[in-house]
Motif scaffolding. Structure first.
Motif, PDB file in Angstrom:
ATOM      1  N   THR A   1       0.733  -1.263   0.046  1.00 37.55           N
ATOM      2  CA  THR A   1      -0.035  -0.012   0.070  1.00 37.55           C
ATOM      3  C   THR A   1       1.007   1.170  -0.034  1.00 37.55           C
ATOM      4  O   THR A   1       1.920   1.299   0.845  1.00 37.55           O
ATOM      5  N   MET A   2       0.602   2.065  -0.912  1.00 38.08           N
ATOM      6  CA  MET A   2       1.344   3.386  -1.068  1.00 38.08           C
ATOM      7  C   MET A   2       0.399   4.405  -0.145  1.00 38.08           C
ATOM      8  O   MET A   2      -0.677   4.545  -0.457  1.00 38.08           O
ATOM      9  N   GLN A   3       0.881   5.153   0.667  1.00 38.88           N
ATOM     10  CA  GLN A   3       0.258   6.375   1.447  1.00 38.88           C
ATOM     11  C   GLN A   3       0.097   7.570   0.454  1.00 38.88           C
ATOM     12  O   GLN A   3       0.922   7.681  -0.443  1.00 38.88           O
ATOM     13  N   ASP A   4      -0.312   8.456   1.065  1.00 41.26           N
ATOM     14  CA  ASP A   4      -0.646   9.836   0.378  1.00 41.26           C
ATOM     15  C   ASP A   4       0.946  10.533   0.125  1.00 41.26           C
ATOM     16  O   ASP A   4       1.061  11.054  -0.810  1.00 41.26           O
ATOM     17  N   ASN A   5       1.733  10.325   1.254  1.00 40.20           N
ATOM     18  CA  ASN A   5       2.871  10.943   1.071  1.00 40.20           C
ATOM     19  C   ASN A   5       4.003  10.157   0.296  1.00 40.20           C
ATOM     20  O   ASN A   5       5.039  10.550   0.435  1.00 40.20           O
ATOM     21  N   GLY A   6       3.723   9.023  -0.185  1.00 41.25           N
ATOM     22  CA  GLY A   6       4.546   8.225  -1.214  1.00 41.25           C
ATOM     23  C   GLY A   6       5.308   7.177  -0.125  1.00 41.25           C
ATOM     24  O   GLY A   6       6.041   6.454  -0.814  1.00 41.25           O
ATOM     25  N   ASP A   7       5.182   6.957   1.094  1.00 41.95           N
ATOM     26  CA  ASP A   7       5.519   6.094   1.876  1.00 41.95           C
ATOM     27  C   ASP A   7       4.780   4.701   1.373  1.00 41.95           C
ATOM     28  O   ASP A   7       3.531   4.537   1.076  1.00 41.95           O
ATOM     29  N   VAL A   8       5.530   3.487   1.501  1.00 44.89           N
ATOM     30  CA  VAL A   8       5.068   2.424   1.031  1.00 44.89           C
ATOM     31  C   VAL A   8       5.046   1.304   2.269  1.00 44.89           C
ATOM     32  O   VAL A   8       5.923   1.150   2.990  1.00 44.89           O
ATOM     33  N   ASP A   9       3.716   0.697   2.691  1.00 46.02           N
ATOM     34  CA  ASP A   9       3.699  -0.369   3.480  1.00 46.02           C
ATOM     35  C   ASP A   9       3.477  -1.644   2.877  1.00 46.02           C
ATOM     36  O   ASP A   9       2.714  -1.857   2.126  1.00 46.02           O
ATOM     37  N   VAL A  10       4.299  -2.737   3.385  1.00 52.20           N
ATOM     38  CA  VAL A  10       4.272  -4.081   2.794  1.00 52.20           C
ATOM     39  C   VAL A  10       4.131  -5.216   3.954  1.00 52.20           C
ATOM     40  O   VAL A  10       4.764  -5.076   4.928  1.00 52.20           O
ATOM     41  N   THR A  11       2.760  -6.045   3.676  1.00 51.20           N
ATOM     42  CA  THR A  11       3.053  -7.216   4.619  1.00 51.20           C
ATOM     43  C   THR A  11       3.281  -8.417   3.596  1.00 51.20           C
ATOM     44  O   THR A  11       2.602  -8.491   2.663  1.00 51.20           O
ATOM     45  N   MET A  12       4.250  -8.967   4.186  1.00 50.64           N
ATOM     46  CA  MET A  12       4.754 -10.390   3.260  1.00 50.64           C
ATOM     47  C   MET A  12       4.893 -11.535   4.426  1.00 50.64           C
ATOM     48  O   MET A  12       4.853 -11.319   5.435  1.00 50.64           O
ATOM     49  N   THR A  13       5.015 -12.624   3.314  1.00 47.79           N
ATOM     50  CA  THR A  13       5.378 -13.789   4.331  1.00 47.79           C
ATOM     51  C   THR A  13       6.382 -14.445   3.590  1.00 47.79           C
ATOM     52  O   THR A  13       6.812 -14.160   2.454  1.00 47.79           O
ATOM     53  N   LEU A  14       6.786 -15.731   4.113  1.00 50.40           N
ATOM     54  CA  LEU A  14       7.792 -16.503   3.329  1.00 50.40           C
ATOM     55  C   LEU A  14       7.215 -17.917   3.497  1.00 50.40           C
ATOM     56  O   LEU A  14       6.076 -18.202   3.919  1.00 50.40           O
ATOM     57  N   THR A  15       7.965 -18.851   2.433  1.00 43.97           N
ATOM     58  CA  THR A  15       7.305 -20.201   2.447  1.00 43.97           C
ATOM     59  C   THR A  15       7.412 -20.970   3.841  1.00 43.97           C
ATOM     60  O   THR A  15       6.504 -22.027   3.668  1.00 43.97           O
ATOM     61  N   ALA A  16       8.243 -20.693   4.688  1.00 49.30           N
ATOM     62  CA  ALA A  16       8.375 -21.448   5.767  1.00 49.30           C
ATOM     63  C   ALA A  16       8.926 -20.409   7.102  1.00 49.30           C
ATOM     64  O   ALA A  16       9.905 -19.670   6.401  1.00 49.30           O
ATOM     65  N   PRO A  17       8.616 -20.596   8.149  1.00 53.04           N
ATOM     66  CA  PRO A  17       8.978 -19.717   9.226  1.00 53.04           C
ATOM     67  C   PRO A  17      10.419 -19.870   9.464  1.00 53.04           C
ATOM     68  O   PRO A  17      11.187 -18.794   9.787  1.00 53.04           O
ATOM     69  N   ALA A  18      11.083 -21.034   9.100  1.00 50.07           N
ATOM     70  CA  ALA A  18      12.253 -21.340   9.185  1.00 50.07           C
ATOM     71  C   ALA A  18      13.304 -21.054   7.986  1.00 50.07           C
ATOM     72  O   ALA A  18      14.496 -21.682   7.968  1.00 50.07           O
ATOM     73  N   CYS A  19      12.610 -20.469   7.018  1.00 49.99           N
ATOM     74  CA  CYS A  19      13.430 -20.255   5.755  1.00 49.99           C
ATOM     75  C   CYS A  19      14.763 -19.708   6.050  1.00 49.99           C
ATOM     76  O   CYS A  19      14.833 -18.759   6.898  1.00 49.99           O
ATOM     77  N   PRO A  20      15.795 -20.048   5.549  1.00 51.66           N
ATOM     78  CA  PRO A  20      17.175 -19.478   5.816  1.00 51.66           C
ATOM     79  C   PRO A  20      17.314 -17.910   5.545  1.00 51.66           C
ATOM     80  O   PRO A  20      18.174 -17.436   5.855  1.00 51.66           O
ATOM     81  N   VAL A  21      16.594 -17.416   4.554  1.00 48.91           N
ATOM     82  CA  VAL A  21      16.769 -16.029   4.075  1.00 48.91           C
ATOM     83  C   VAL A  21      15.612 -15.107   4.681  1.00 48.91           C
ATOM     84  O   VAL A  21      15.468 -14.156   4.663  1.00 48.91           O
ATOM     85  N   ALA A  22      14.856 -15.758   5.934  1.00 49.73           N
ATOM     86  CA  ALA A  22      13.949 -14.896   6.570  1.00 49.73           C
ATOM     87  C   ALA A  22      14.361 -13.445   7.126  1.00 49.73           C
ATOM     88  O   ALA A  22      13.695 -12.692   7.160  1.00 49.73           O
ATOM     89  N   GLY A  23      15.645 -13.476   7.602  1.00 48.33           N
ATOM     90  CA  GLY A  23      16.082 -12.235   8.268  1.00 48.33           C
ATOM     91  C   GLY A  23      16.541 -11.343   7.125  1.00 48.33           C
ATOM     92  O   GLY A  23      16.495 -10.046   7.435  1.00 48.33           O
TER      93      GLY A  23
END
Length: 136
Positions: A69-91
């Motif tokens: 979602t892009m806000q009126d001021n151009g800021d962007v909020d993203v909600t995402m997931t990964l394929t698994a909680p222990a995904c090695p690239v989660a961090g």
């Protein structure tokens, strides 16, 4: 055994750490007044540049982006997931997403929040991703 991912046991044994719900990554700076905001298709294109190193499909087509979602001021909020909680690239993955979006002209500050609800399933993949991964 050496692992390029601290806390990650390559065989899935002890030491494997799950990324926490609500973990956030941030990038970018506030947009100056009068700067034109990026278009939704530019955000989508930036998201398609981020790949999980273990899967040859971008995170957007994998269905890992739940909301952008892009806000009126151009800021962007993203909600995402990964394929698994222990995904090695989660961090690392939320930071990569934040950096990719912050690099788009017309984007201000970016906040990427990791969630595990709902859990990711292969059904969330685009048809292109399913075809690339031979899920048909």
């Amino acid at each position: 055994m050496y692992s390029p991912y601290p806390g990650y046991d390559m065989f899935g044994g002890e030491g494997m750490q799950a990324a926490e719900e609500g973990m956030q990554a941030r990038a970018g700076y506030p947009l100056p007044d009068g700067v034109e905001k990026a278009k939704p298709e530019e955000l989508e294109a930036a998201l398609r540049t981020v790949h999980d190193p273990e899967i040859p499909v971008n995170i957007y087509d994998l269905g890992l982006i739940y909301e952008c979602t892009m806000q009126d001021n151009g800021d962007v909020d993203v909600t995402m997931t990964l394929t698994a909680p222990a995904c090695p690239v989660a961090g690392e993955m939320p930071g990569q997403v934040a950096q990719a979006l912050a690099g788009v002209e017309g984007v201000g500050e970016v906040v990427v929040t990791l969630t595990w609800t709902p859990p990711w399933t292969p059904d969330q993949m685009s048809d292109d991703a399913k075809m690339a991964l031979d899920f048909f």
